[in-house]
Design an enzyme around this catalytic site. Structure first.
Site, PDB file in Angstrom:
ATOM      1  N   LYS A  38       0.822  -1.218   0.000  1.00 52.94           N
ATOM      2  CA  LYS A  38       0.000   0.000   0.000  1.00 52.94           C
ATOM      3  C   LYS A  38       0.857   1.269   0.000  1.00 52.94           C
ATOM      4  O   LYS A  38       0.439   2.321   0.456  1.00 52.94           O
ATOM      5  CB  LYS A  38      -0.967   0.031   1.193  1.00 52.94           C
ATOM      6  N   LYS A  41      -7.502   0.309  -6.482  1.00 53.04           N
ATOM      7  CA  LYS A  41      -6.639   1.445  -6.150  1.00 53.04           C
ATOM      8  C   LYS A  41      -7.482   2.711  -6.061  1.00 53.04           C
ATOM      9  O   LYS A  41      -8.369   2.943  -6.876  1.00 53.04           O
ATOM     10  CB  LYS A  41      -5.539   1.621  -7.202  1.00 53.04           C
TER      11      LYS A  41
END
Length: 365
Positions: free
Chosen positions: A122, A328
């Protein structure tokens, strides 16, 4: 009208010679044609080629093992074997060894990666890899191999077979963000190649933890709240460092493990924030680090207002731009400000140490 025997014989010889030359030329051109389309590569090499290869690999008879790209080559039987079965076995081992060392064809060679994106989850690793794949001299594995953390027992040959084929001047890459926090990964990468370049994409550990939690929440809707997971005891403010979303963000601790094996000069630390605000600038640093010409520049990016991060412009022959998938840019759940403030206090000393170790101030405080 008749002819002298000698002159007739000479005429026949000349005609025969022309026919021989003609057929010889046909055979040569046929051979060259098949080589050009790749059939020569599938033919076994003559024994003397393998013997010559062996003599280069094992210059002294007493040598037992040799290393090739980090792999151990088997010991080969002596060349003076007289028994027929021993000779067959020796030839098979030489050919097997030779085949394993060179995994190639007309379209390139499979190599171990010269550079690996080792972290962090991430942080922006997928974006970085997709931006790099625009470069014509970068060939990368699309999926995360997880070799150095999950599948190491499969062996280096298995790992290399996962790699794409590369031509001269191209580099091989892969990315698996969990390598950065895996204790065994540094020694394993070092065993493969001590010259591997390592790229770490880092992001404000607080926002990274929230993003990590958000991703997990989409897969497990019944997950406890972020607040309940981040604290061992909310009253005392004790942070639960056993929770992976918190543990990953202690970058200095993980880097210490890697620096036991690799010098700092072999690392590049990429700002996940700058990959969003200045993708071309960060890509310039990455290309320089990898020894590549700066091909990926501002002209390749546009900012997607909906997703909130840059996307690659439409490639030639494509109907639409290339943006990262739906996973995303998800909206984050609301986290109480007090929770974020306490978590930021927890990370501050680790961030300061990370800045000192890397020589970079990422501006997270």
């Amino acid at each position: 009208m008749g002819c002298w025997t000698t002159s007739c014989d000479l005429g026949h010889l000349k005609a025969h010679s022309k026919v021989s030359v003609f057929f010889t030329m046909i055979l040569i051109f046929t051979y060259l044609f098949y080589c050009l389309i790749g059939y020569c590569d599938s033919m076994p090499s003559p024994l003397y080629v393998h013997q010559n290869f062996r003599s280069k690999l094992f210059p002294k008879e007493g040598k037992k093992l040799a290393h090739w790209n980090g792999s151990i080559v088997r010991e080969l039987p002596e060349q003076d074997a007289t028994d027929v079965e021993d000779e067959k076995r020796r030839r098979a081992l030489v050919y097997d060894t030779y085949s394993n060392l060179s995994v190639s064809n007309n379209f390139g060679t499979k190599e171990f990666p010269q550079a690996i994106i080792i972290g962090v989850k991430k942080g922006g690793t997928r974006a970085l890899l997709e931006f790099l794949r625009v470069h014509p001299d970068v060939r990368a594995v699309g999926a995360e191999p997880h070799f150095f953390d999950r599948f190491y027992e499969k062996g280096l040959q298995w790992y290399r077979n996962l790699m794409p084929r590369t031509l001269d001047g191209q580099i091989t890459m892969e990315k698996t963000p969990s390598y950065f926090i895996t204790r065994e990964a540094p020694s394993r990468v070092f065993s493969m190649s001590r010259s591997t370049k390592l790229i770490v994409v880092v992001r404000d550990p607080v926002t990274r933890a929230v993003s990590d939690y958000t991703q997990t929440l989409t897969k497990s809707p019944g997950l406890p709240s972020f607040q309940n997971l981040v604290f061992k005891n909310f009253t005392t403010g004790l942070i639960d460092t056993s929770w992976s979303a918190v543990r990953i963000g202690i970058y200095s601790k993980h880097l210490e493990n890697w620096l036991r094996y690799f010098p700092l000069a072999q690392f590049l630390f990429v700002s996940g924030e700058k990959l969003v605000t200045d993708p071309a600038g960060e890509m310039g640093r990455v290309q320089d680090f990898l020894g590549l010409k700066r091909v990926v520049t501002n002209k390749h990016f546009y900012f997607n207002q909906t997703k909130g991060f840059p996307c690659l412009k439409k490639p030639e022959g494509s109907s639409r731009p290339r943006c990262l998938g739906k996973s995303k840019g998800r909206p984050h759940p609301h986290i109480p400000a007090e929770v974020l403030h306490r978590l930021r206090d927890f990370y501050r000393p680790f961030n300061m140490k990370f800045y000192q170790m890397t020589g970079q101030d990422f501006g997270w405080d």
